[in-house]
Design a protein around this motif. Structure first.
Motif, PDB file in Angstrom:
ATOM      1  N   UNK A  96       0.821  -1.210   0.000  1.00 28.83           N
ATOM      2  CA  UNK A  96       0.000   0.000   0.000  1.00 28.83           C
ATOM      3  C   UNK A  96       0.854   1.260   0.000  1.00 28.83           C
ATOM      4  N   UNK A  97       1.905   1.259   0.816  1.00 30.77           N
ATOM      5  CA  UNK A  97       2.747   2.438   0.921  1.00 30.77           C
ATOM      6  C   UNK A  97       3.634   2.636  -0.315  1.00 30.77           C
ATOM      7  N   UNK A  98       3.878   1.572  -1.040  1.00 31.98           N
ATOM      8  CA  UNK A  98       4.737   1.643  -2.227  1.00 31.98           C
ATOM      9  C   UNK A  98       3.939   1.553  -3.521  1.00 31.98           C
ATOM     10  N   UNK A  99       2.651   1.831  -3.461  1.00 27.16           N
ATOM     11  CA  UNK A  99       1.769   1.643  -4.620  1.00 27.16           C
ATOM     12  C   UNK A  99       2.146   2.525  -5.812  1.00 27.16           C
ATOM     13  N   UNK A 100       2.875   3.606  -5.578  1.00 30.81           N
ATOM     14  CA  UNK A 100       3.257   4.497  -6.678  1.00 30.81           C
ATOM     15  C   UNK A 100       4.445   3.951  -7.475  1.00 30.81           C
ATOM     16  N   UNK A 101       5.087   2.934  -6.967  1.00 31.77           N
ATOM     17  CA  UNK A 101       6.229   2.343  -7.668  1.00 31.77           C
ATOM     18  C   UNK A 101       5.778   1.131  -8.475  1.00 31.77           C
ATOM     19  N   UNK A 102       6.152   1.123  -9.739  1.00 26.22           N
ATOM     20  CA  UNK A 102       5.792   0.008 -10.609  1.00 26.22           C
ATOM     21  C   UNK A 102       6.944  -0.994 -10.681  1.00 26.22           C
ATOM     22  N   UNK A 103       6.641  -2.142 -11.215  1.00 25.17           N
ATOM     23  CA  UNK A 103       7.662  -3.166 -11.494  1.00 25.17           C
ATOM     24  C   UNK A 103       8.347  -3.728 -10.257  1.00 25.17           C
ATOM     25  N   UNK A 104       7.665  -3.714  -9.129  1.00 26.90           N
ATOM     26  CA  UNK A 104       8.201  -4.387  -7.949  1.00 26.90           C
ATOM     27  C   UNK A 104       7.541  -5.759  -7.835  1.00 26.90           C
ATOM     28  N   UNK A 105       8.349  -6.785  -7.647  1.00 27.52           N
ATOM     29  CA  UNK A 105       7.827  -8.120  -7.389  1.00 27.52           C
ATOM     30  C   UNK A 105       7.907  -8.379  -5.894  1.00 27.52           C
ATOM     31  N   UNK A 106       6.758  -8.598  -5.266  1.00 23.95           N
ATOM     32  CA  UNK A 106       6.704  -8.839  -3.824  1.00 23.95           C
ATOM     33  C   UNK A 106       6.692 -10.345  -3.560  1.00 23.95           C
ATOM     34  N   UNK A 107       7.539 -10.769  -2.641  1.00 26.95           N
ATOM     35  CA  UNK A 107       7.563 -12.168  -2.242  1.00 26.95           C
ATOM     36  C   UNK A 107       7.308 -12.239  -0.742  1.00 26.95           C
ATOM     37  N   UNK A 108       6.333 -13.031  -0.373  1.00 33.33           N
ATOM     38  CA  UNK A 108       6.030 -13.205   1.047  1.00 33.33           C
ATOM     39  C   UNK A 108       6.891 -14.322   1.621  1.00 33.33           C
ATOM     40  N   UNK A 109       7.603 -13.999   2.678  1.00 39.34           N
ATOM     41  CA  UNK A 109       8.433 -14.981   3.372  1.00 39.34           C
ATOM     42  C   UNK A 109       7.683 -15.487   4.601  1.00 39.34           C
ATOM     43  N   UNK A 110       7.115 -16.664   4.490  1.00 44.69           N
ATOM     44  CA  UNK A 110       6.335 -17.227   5.595  1.00 44.69           C
ATOM     45  C   UNK A 110       7.222 -17.672   6.751  1.00 44.69           C
TER      46      UNK A 110
END
Length: 201
Positions: free
Chosen positions: A60-74
């Motif tokens: 949500x806080x980085x929504x203005x940045x495109x082309x970021x791949x988020x990976x959830x580390x469980x």
């Protein structure tokens, strides 16, 4: 053409801060936005952000940045090695090297990133496998690793980060020196946070 990607480590527990430090305000933006901006400016691709329990807030806080791949580390509670493994696995086939950022270094400058990339591109054929900055003589981050070392990350355990890799390949490290020490500082405590706020006005 040399292709360098980036991994931004953002899954830490912030134990000493007792609150999510990467979401704290730093001159009008969350702390985590600073490494993301630098990676974007230098056209590092892909940009992999590995996060834990606060991944949704970061998106949500980085929504203005495109082309970021988020990976959830469980497994974020098991330490930094788990994030490094996930990041390397996701990027390994696509790049010649990867620049690994800590999420909590808001005073890093474009000059540092440019210098690391230039050094890597100029010397990767001369046996240099790692490029690391030193700030006022102190070793710091971010660190660039050649793809030949990616397999080493799968052997990491716990919260050691890449220390064992740096030790094993110490003769293949190229250091770049910067005289301004606060460029390389990270945030572990409230005092660190206040000091860096004052430094970067």
């Amino acid at each position: 053409m040399v292709k360098v990607g980036s991994i931004i480590l953002a899954a830490g527990l912030s134990k000493r801060m007792r609150k999510p430090k990467l979401l704290m305000d730093f001159h009008g933006e969350p702390v985590i936005s600073y490494p993301v901006r630098l990676a974007t400016k230098q056209y590092l691709y892909p940009i992999i952000l590995v996060a834990g329990q606060y991944i949704q807030q970061m998106k949500e806080r980085l929504s203005s940045y495109e082309n970021i791949t988020y990976i959830y580390n469980s497994q974020f509670e098991l330490g930094m090695s788990t994030s490094l493994k996930l990041g390397i696995q996701s990027i390994a086939k696509d790049v010649d090297g990867v620049l690994i950022f800590l999420g909590d270094q808001p005073c890093l400058t474009n000059e540092v990133i440019e210098s690391i990339l230039m050094e890597f591109k100029a010397n990767r054929g001369a046996g240099i496998k790692i490029v690391r900055p030193r700030y006022a003589g102190k070793e710091g981050h971010p660190i660039l690793f050649h793809k030949d070392l990616f397999h080493e990350f799968q052997l990491l355990e716990g919260d050691e980060g890449g220390k064992s890799i740096l030790k094993k390949y110490k003769d293949a490290i190229q250091y770049i020196d910067f005289s301004i020490d606060y460029w390389g500082r990270d945030i572990d405590t409230e005092e660190d946070y206040r000091n860096l706020l004052h430094q970067r006005k």
